[in-house]
Scaffold this active site. Structure first.
Site, PDB file in Angstrom:
ATOM      1  CB  CYS A 193     -32.857  22.081  11.421  1.00  0.00           C
ATOM      2  SG  CYS A 193     -34.335  21.116  11.100  1.00  0.00           S
TER       3      CYS A 193
ATOM      4  CG  HIS B 155     -31.143  21.694   6.801  1.00  0.00           C
ATOM      5  ND1 HIS B 155     -30.520  21.329   7.971  1.00  0.00           N
ATOM      6  CD2 HIS B 155     -32.426  21.296   6.927  1.00  0.00           C
ATOM      7  CE1 HIS B 155     -31.384  20.732   8.766  1.00  0.00           C
ATOM      8  NE2 HIS B 155     -32.556  20.699   8.163  1.00  0.00           N
TER       9      HIS B 155
ATOM     10  CD  GLU C 228     -27.075  21.936   7.345  1.00  0.00           C
ATOM     11  OE1 GLU C 228     -27.440  23.105   7.101  1.00  0.00           O
ATOM     12  OE2 GLU C 228     -27.702  21.168   8.095  1.00  0.00           O
TER      13      GLU C 228
END
Lengths: 80, 230
Positions: free
Chosen positions: B86, B204, B206
């Site tokens: 990002c 994302h 994560e």
């Protein structure tokens, strides 16, 4: 000495912000507005007095930080 | 695998990515402040998401010039893997570690949603746990994720297999820009450098590692890195 830097999107790079500004102006009663390109204006106060040297330094600043040359052009104007 | 996660003023996903790394390695990564020109030797450097330096000037432009990034550039040149997510993707492109740039979303809105991604290759230290062509679901959250590169660069990326992920429909289709949340060229969601040791992506992974938060499709990215780098 002052340097005025204009940073604008290169031709052919889509400018959605410019488009949105254009649409708004059309809606506000400015049908004559065709294409809008927007950019940044940066004014730098410099200690340098030699115009050629100042221009070379500002050029470096543009390449290193002020503009992203993948998508942006810059122009430099020296004043005073 | 020893990892470092960079922290800039305005980063906000550094904790999320640290947690994801800890989940798969059992080991907390080292957090490195942007002013630190030097840090411990690690196997992986992560540049996390957020709004570094308030996105002043351009997203990632200021962070790309920070002392820590000078060191990251040096290590990347030596082959140390770098993952930019990002805002981290924006930072590594501004730093010149990846080609192209991330522009304002074509519809000018911040987009926060789950998206489908097609994994374009499994031949990298980041994607080895996926199959080429596999469709995964992970979230995006950004206003500047519209990938742009000039025609020559785009051709080079395609020819050399440097496109890591593309936005797609649930069936993997990218016809007519299907699934593209931001106007990105050729539906690009993530790219590699030419040695495939640097990966930048807008989504994302994560935030897709725990079933409780809606999916675990991002976990294989971290597991793959552990496998490749341990």
């Amino acid at each position: 000495m002052k340097a005025r830097v204009h940073v604008t999107l290169k031709n052919g790079v889509l400018d959605p912000q410019g488009k949105a500004i254009g649409h708004s102006l059309n809606r506000l009663g400015f049908p004559e507005v065709d294409d809008v390109r927007q950019g940044k204006f940066i004014e730098l106060e410099l200690a340098e007095t030699d115009a050629a040297k100042a221009r070379a330094r500002v050029e470096e600043m543009c390449k290193k930080l002020l503009a992203n040359t993948v998508i942006e052009n810059y122009s430099i104007e020296l004043v005073g | 695998m020893k990892a470092a996660v960079l922290v800039f003023p305005g980063s906000n996903r550094e904790g999320d990515v640290a947690q994801a790394i800890e989940l798969v390695t059992g080991r907390r990564p080292q957090m490195v402040w942007h002013g630190d020109g030097d840090f411990e030797k690690v196997d992986l450097i992560v540049v996390p998401g957020g709004f570094s330096y308030g996105d002043y000037l351009r997203c990632g432009a200021m962070a790309a010039q920070s002392p820590v990034m000078a060191e990251v550039k040096k290590r990347a040149a030596q082959g140390v893997p770098v993952l930019g997510i990002c805002n981290g993707f924006q930072i590594v492109t501004e730093a010149g570690l990846l080609p192209g740039t991330l522009m304002r979303n074509s519809h000018l809105k911040f987009v926060c949603a789950d998206v489908h991604l097609r994994v374009e290759t499994s031949q990298s230290l980041f994607t080895n746990r996926y199959q080429a062509g596999q469709v995964i679901k992970v979230p995006v959250a950004h206003a500047e994720g519209n990938y742009f590169a000039d025609a020559d660069t785009m051709k080079r990326l395609e020819d050399r297999g440097q496109i890591a992920f593309r936005y797609c429909g649930p069936d993997g289709s990218i016809v007519d820009g299907r699934g593209n949340p931001n106007g990105s060229s050729s539906n690009i969601a993530g790219v590699f450098n030419d040695t495939k040791t640097v990966l930048g992506l807008m989504p994302h992974p994560e935030n897709a590692v725990e079933p409780m938060f809606g999916g675990t499709d991002g976990k294989a990215l971290f597991e793959g890195m552990v496998e490749a780098l341990s």
